[in-house]
Design a protein around this motif. Structure first.
Motif, PDB file in Angstrom:
ATOM      1  N   VAL A 148      57.662  95.726 -71.873  1.00 36.72           N
ATOM      2  CA  VAL A 148      56.902  95.537 -70.625  1.00 36.72           C
ATOM      3  C   VAL A 148      56.341  94.118 -70.578  1.00 36.72           C
ATOM      4  CG1 VAL A 148      54.873  96.289 -69.309  1.00 36.72           C
ATOM      5  CG2 VAL A 148      56.356  97.996 -70.413  1.00 36.72           C
ATOM      6  N   ARG A 149      55.757  93.685 -71.688  1.00 37.14           N
ATOM      7  CA  ARG A 149      55.165  92.331 -71.728  1.00 37.14           C
ATOM      8  C   ARG A 149      56.211  91.259 -71.445  1.00 37.14           C
ATOM      9  NH1 ARG A 149      51.568  92.404 -77.083  1.00 37.14           N
ATOM     10  NH2 ARG A 149      49.730  93.399 -76.206  1.00 37.14           N
ATOM     11  N   SER A 150      57.338  91.353 -72.112  1.00 33.83           N
ATOM     12  CA  SER A 150      58.357  90.301 -71.976  1.00 33.83           C
ATOM     13  C   SER A 150      58.875  90.223 -70.551  1.00 33.83           C
ATOM     14  CB  SER A 150      59.543  90.563 -72.903  1.00 33.83           C
ATOM     15  OG  SER A 150      59.092  90.690 -74.215  1.00 33.83           O
ATOM     16  N   VAL A 151      59.203  91.383 -69.987  1.00 33.44           N
ATOM     17  CA  VAL A 151      59.821  91.374 -68.660  1.00 33.44           C
ATOM     18  C   VAL A 151      58.782  90.961 -67.605  1.00 33.44           C
ATOM     19  CG1 VAL A 151      61.101  92.729 -66.966  1.00 33.44           C
ATOM     20  CG2 VAL A 151      61.462  93.138 -69.408  1.00 33.44           C
ATOM     21  N   ALA A 152      57.589  91.510 -67.710  1.00 34.67           N
ATOM     22  CA  ALA A 152      56.537  91.169 -66.738  1.00 34.67           C
ATOM     23  C   ALA A 152      56.225  89.679 -66.819  1.00 34.67           C
ATOM     24  CB  ALA A 152      55.289  92.003 -66.990  1.00 34.67           C
ATOM     25  N   ALA A 153      56.133  89.155 -68.035  1.00 36.01           N
ATOM     26  CA  ALA A 153      55.798  87.735 -68.194  1.00 36.01           C
ATOM     27  C   ALA A 153      56.926  86.861 -67.646  1.00 36.01           C
ATOM     28  CB  ALA A 153      55.540  87.413 -69.659  1.00 36.01           C
ATOM     29  N   HIS A 154      58.165  87.276 -67.878  1.00 36.83           N
ATOM     30  CA  HIS A 154      59.295  86.479 -67.390  1.00 36.83           C
ATOM     31  C   HIS A 154      59.238  86.305 -65.871  1.00 36.83           C
ATOM     32  CE1 HIS A 154      63.411  84.864 -67.371  1.00 36.83           C
ATOM     33  NE2 HIS A 154      63.478  85.466 -66.193  1.00 36.83           N
ATOM     34  N   PHE A 197      51.148 101.280 -68.502  1.00 44.16           N
ATOM     35  CA  PHE A 197      50.279 100.723 -67.451  1.00 44.16           C
ATOM     36  C   PHE A 197      49.316  99.681 -68.025  1.00 44.16           C
ATOM     37  CE2 PHE A 197      52.011 103.817 -64.650  1.00 44.16           C
ATOM     38  CZ  PHE A 197      51.850 103.261 -63.385  1.00 44.16           C
ATOM     39  N   ALA A 198      48.814  99.925 -69.236  1.00 46.60           N
ATOM     40  CA  ALA A 198      47.908  98.942 -69.840  1.00 46.60           C
ATOM     41  C   ALA A 198      48.661  97.636 -70.096  1.00 46.60           C
ATOM     42  CB  ALA A 198      47.325  99.499 -71.140  1.00 46.60           C
ATOM     43  N   ALA A 199      49.868  97.735 -70.635  1.00 45.82           N
ATOM     44  CA  ALA A 199      50.653  96.529 -70.922  1.00 45.82           C
ATOM     45  C   ALA A 199      51.018  95.801 -69.633  1.00 45.82           C
ATOM     46  CB  ALA A 199      51.924  96.903 -71.699  1.00 45.82           C
ATOM     47  N   ALA A 200      51.368  96.557 -68.599  1.00 44.36           N
ATOM     48  CA  ALA A 200      51.748  95.934 -67.321  1.00 44.36           C
ATOM     49  C   ALA A 200      50.545  95.241 -66.684  1.00 44.36           C
ATOM     50  CB  ALA A 200      52.329  96.984 -66.378  1.00 44.36           C
ATOM     51  N   ALA A 201      49.392  95.876 -66.732  1.00 45.22           N
ATOM     52  CA  ALA A 201      48.191  95.289 -66.118  1.00 45.22           C
ATOM     53  C   ALA A 201      47.831  93.980 -66.812  1.00 45.22           C
ATOM     54  CB  ALA A 201      47.026  96.264 -66.188  1.00 45.22           C
ATOM     55  N   GLU A 202      48.049  93.950 -68.111  1.00 45.11           N
ATOM     56  CA  GLU A 202      47.718  92.753 -68.886  1.00 45.11           C
ATOM     57  C   GLU A 202      48.743  91.634 -68.610  1.00 45.11           C
ATOM     58  OE1 GLU A 202      47.274  93.710 -73.122  1.00 45.11           O
ATOM     59  OE2 GLU A 202      47.905  91.627 -73.438  1.00 45.11           O
ATOM     60  N   ALA A 203      50.014  92.011 -68.580  1.00 40.81           N
ATOM     61  CA  ALA A 203      51.060  90.991 -68.453  1.00 40.81           C
ATOM     62  C   ALA A 203      51.299  90.582 -67.006  1.00 40.81           C
ATOM     63  CB  ALA A 203      52.362  91.511 -69.067  1.00 40.81           C
ATOM     64  N   ALA A 204      50.983  91.451 -66.063  1.00 40.12           N
ATOM     65  CA  ALA A 204      51.233  91.127 -64.645  1.00 40.12           C
ATOM     66  C   ALA A 204      49.972  91.439 -63.839  1.00 40.12           C
ATOM     67  CB  ALA A 204      52.425  91.920 -64.130  1.00 40.12           C
ATOM     68  N   PRO A 205      48.883  90.707 -64.098  1.00 42.51           N
ATOM     69  CA  PRO A 205      47.616  91.045 -63.439  1.00 42.51           C
ATOM     70  C   PRO A 205      47.660  90.906 -61.916  1.00 42.51           C
ATOM     71  CG  PRO A 205      47.419  88.970 -64.655  1.00 42.51           C
ATOM     72  CD  PRO A 205      48.749  89.565 -65.004  1.00 42.51           C
ATOM     73  N   GLU A 206      48.588  90.113 -61.410  1.00 43.27           N
ATOM     74  CA  GLU A 206      48.679  89.900 -59.964  1.00 43.27           C
ATOM     75  C   GLU A 206      49.561  90.939 -59.285  1.00 43.27           C
ATOM     76  OE1 GLU A 206      47.811  86.651 -58.080  1.00 43.27           O
ATOM     77  OE2 GLU A 206      46.281  86.874 -59.631  1.00 43.27           O
TER      78      GLU A 206
END
Ligand code: XIL
Length: 369
Positions: A148-154, A197-206
């Motif tokens: 989740v972190r990698s894809v959201a951050a990308h 959801f926690a990882a997504a909220a952190e990596a894609a706050p917008e």
């Protein structure tokens, strides 16, 4: 609600750093913002708003069919990958991401000033073998967070909305539920949804964070149970202070199953009361049991879409409306639920020669709210 959400997203973007990409990522919102704003900032009244319309695009067709690709530019506010963001295609080996196909489609949308959509981080299927082989909770949890972190951050700032989890409610929650069996459920239980959801909220706050699921609109005990389980899932996340912004109502319609106008409307209103909006994410008509005659079939499909959209829109406006593909030329329905008398399926708004069908006109009528 959809318009407010879009405008807020666009404003938030411009308040930070105004890059071309971030502006384009909110293009669905921009369509609305443009329709509502006036020079000098005065509110236009009574300007018609338009619900953003999108469609999912499969990479193979994106690279091979120029006419089909042009249809997306001509008719969609949002263009997004149908399969290229699924885990099995994105991270075939641990830590090795192949962004090329998804990038192709997302940057195509950007180039044409269109919005996009992220489908999906966590699903019970479309997992590569190396993930299917994970057998400890600790590794499952870390692998899920890393993905989740990698894809959201990308895609940070470019994909304004994500289906964080897809199809986590059991097919039949009355007998097997409420959660769908999956590798994630077996190793982590329902907490895997919280983790995602926690990882997504952190990596894609917008980004907007959504739960996407099917069979939420029909009449019957199984569908009541699916709506209940979805609402429970929303409450579960909220009880844990996790952000859940929207439900994706897939909208794969079966004309032989009636729409539960009242119950589905109630579901949308219950979501709204919880502060959660909705999108229609994968609309199409599973026409396998409809008469063979194409124009009769198209009229019946359009009427069913009308019933569905009437139930949805009278409860509250969706934030967007997307179909699962655009033309009958290509659809998953032909593979999974072919017409029972061998006819070519006609599930989508444009026919296989890319001409608009009655379903297209019905959709357009609802979009102009
Ligand atoms: C389907 C795609 O359309 C196919 O091309 C693929 O082979 C399988 O997946 N619900 C979903 C989508 O959430 O991801 C599915 O898409 C269709 C059902």
């Amino acid at each position: 609600m959809s318009a407010d959400h879009g405008v807020v997203a666009a404003k938030r973007t411009s308040a930070n750093s105004l890059t071309r990409r971030s502006v384009v990522a909110g293009a669905g919102a921009a369509v609305l913002a443009g329709a509502m704003a006036r020079p000098g900032g005065a509110q236009a009244s009574p300007v018609k708003r338009r619900i953003p319309y999108g469609a999912a695009l499969e990479y193979q067709h994106f690279i091979s069919d120029a006419d089909y690709k042009a249809l997306f530019v001509n008719h969609c506010d949002m263009i997004f990958p149908m399969n290229s963001l699924k885990w099995s295609l994105l991270q075939r080996a641990p830590g090795e991401f192949d962004y090329l196909p998804a990038e192709g489609i997302v940057s195509f949308a950007e180039t044409h000033g269109r919005g996009t959509y992220g489908h999906t981080f966590v699903w019970y299927t479309a997992l590569p073998a190396w993930v299917e082989e994970i057998d400890t909770a600790a590794r499952a949890r870390q692998t899920l967070i890393d993905h989740v972190r990698s894809v959201a951050a990308h895609f940070a700032g470019r994909v304004p909305s994500w289906d964080v989890v897809n199809e986590v409610v059991a097919h039949d929650p009355v007998n097997e539920g409420p959660w769908r069996d999956s590798l994630w459920m077996r190793l982590l239980g329902p907490s895997h949804v919280d983790t995602a959801f926690a990882a997504a909220a952190e990596a894609a706050p917008e980004a907007e964070l959504a739960i996407n699921d099917y069979d939420l609109e029909f009449r019957g005990a199984r569908y009541d149970a699916r709506r209940r389980a979805t609402l429970d899932l929303v409450r579960r996340l909220q009880d844990r202070n996790l952000r859940i912004d929207a439900i994706g109502v897939q909208g794969h319609l079966y004309p032989e199953i009636p729409i539960a106008h009242k119950e589905f409307g109630r579901f949308i209103k219950d979501l709204k009361a919880l502060g959660v909006g909705y999108r229609i994410t994968e609309l199409d008509v599973i026409d396998w049991k409809l008469p063979i005659n194409p124009s009769v079939r198209d009229e019946m499909a359009a009427e069913h879409v009308d019933n569905f959209l009437d139930a949805a829109f009278s409860a509250d406006l969706p934030r967007s409306l997307s179909t699962w593909g655009l033309s009958d030329r290509y659809s998953w329905i032909a593979d999974v639920m072919p017409h029972r008398r061998g006819a070519k399926n006609r599930p989508l708004p444009f026919d296989d020669r890319l001409k608009p069908k009655p379903m297209h006109d019905v959709i357009q009528r609802y979009l102009a709210v």
